[in-house]
Design an enzyme around this catalytic site. Structure first.
Site, short mmCIF file in Angstrom:
data_model
loop_
_atom_site.label_atom_id
_atom_site.label_comp_id
_atom_site.label_asym_id
_atom_site.label_seq_id
_atom_site.Cartn_x
_atom_site.Cartn_y
_atom_site.Cartn_z
N SER A 84 -86.58 -9.50 9.61
CA SER A 84 -87.36 -10.74 9.65
C SER A 84 -88.12 -10.92 8.34
O SER A 84 -87.52 -10.96 7.28
CB SER A 84 -88.29 -10.74 10.86
OG SER A 84 -88.89 -12.00 11.02
N HIS A 143 -84.24 -13.53 11.12
CA HIS A 143 -84.94 -14.63 11.77
C HIS A 143 -85.05 -15.79 10.77
O HIS A 143 -85.91 -15.78 9.91
CB HIS A 143 -86.35 -14.19 12.21
CG HIS A 143 -86.31 -13.04 13.17
ND1 HIS A 143 -87.39 -12.21 13.36
CD2 HIS A 143 -85.34 -12.58 14.00
CE1 HIS A 143 -87.08 -11.30 14.27
NE2 HIS A 143 -85.84 -11.50 14.66
N ASP A 187 -88.69 -7.21 17.73
CA ASP A 187 -87.27 -7.52 17.89
C ASP A 187 -86.43 -6.38 17.31
O ASP A 187 -86.71 -5.89 16.22
CB ASP A 187 -86.92 -8.85 17.20
CG ASP A 187 -85.51 -9.31 17.52
OD1 ASP A 187 -85.04 -9.05 18.65
OD2 ASP A 187 -84.88 -9.93 16.64
#
Length: 189
Positions: A12, A38, A131
């Site tokens: 991310s 992301h 995540d």
């Protein structure tokens, strides 16, 4: 050539620079790389182009129903979750955000099944939140090799820390050492 070996990377905040640092170090390897970053649909193509400029393997946005091929890097497009059918075929799907994001690394990683042949590698790089942690646990249970980025080299040590905290991470390393470990595990093309 269809891929026997598979590497799934969740990342991310700070991702594009970290991915460039990683892929710049890698020769063409006998594996398909699936990157779940992301990102928004507005940014995905530009990021894929930027990675393609430095990687020794072609980088493309993953397409629905596409079969993974060795020696290629597939970036999950923004606005969709990416699942893998039989560890070989891309399935893009809409649906609610997972861990507040879409695409989510956990969705891709949890779709994986035990490899009959070949190697399975899961990696969690820099990013906020958790995540990838459940996904890493799943990959470890399947007999895969798991890695997380170290704190010193992470822009934000949220996702790699959450992955490491599961106890299911084999190696905690900076991007250059992750690249070296991948070269150890996988054969060149």
């Amino acid at each position: 050539m269809s891929a026997r070996n598979l590497v799934v990377i969740g990342v991310s905040t700070g991702g594009p620079l970290t991915l460039k640092a990683l892929f710049r170090e890698l020769p063409a390897l006998d594996a398909a790389f699936v990157v779940v970053l992301h990102i928004t649909p507005q940014m995905d193509y530009r990021i894929a182009q930027g990675l393609d400029a430095v990687a020794s393997m072609p980088v493309t946005l993953a397409e629905d129903q596409e079969f993974l091929r060795s020696g290629r890097i597939y970036l999950a497009p923004g606005g969709f979750h990416l699942r893998l059918n039989g560890n070989q075929r891309v399935v893009l799907c809409e649906g609610p955000r997972v861990n507040y994001v879409q695409p989510a690394a956990d969705v891709a990683m949890l779709s994986l099944t035990r490899q009959l042949k070949g190697k399975l590698v899961g990696i969690v790089l820099t990013g906020m939140g958790k995540d990838g942690a459940e996904g890493i646990r799943h990959i470890k249970r399947l007999g895969g090799v798991t890695m997380a980025q170290d704190q010193q080299s992470s822009t934000i040590y949220g996702m790699p820390k959450a992955a490491a905290d599961t106890g299911a991470v084999d190696f905690v390393l900076p991007p250059q050492k992750i690249a070296a470990k991948l070269k150890e595990i996988l054969d060149p093309l």
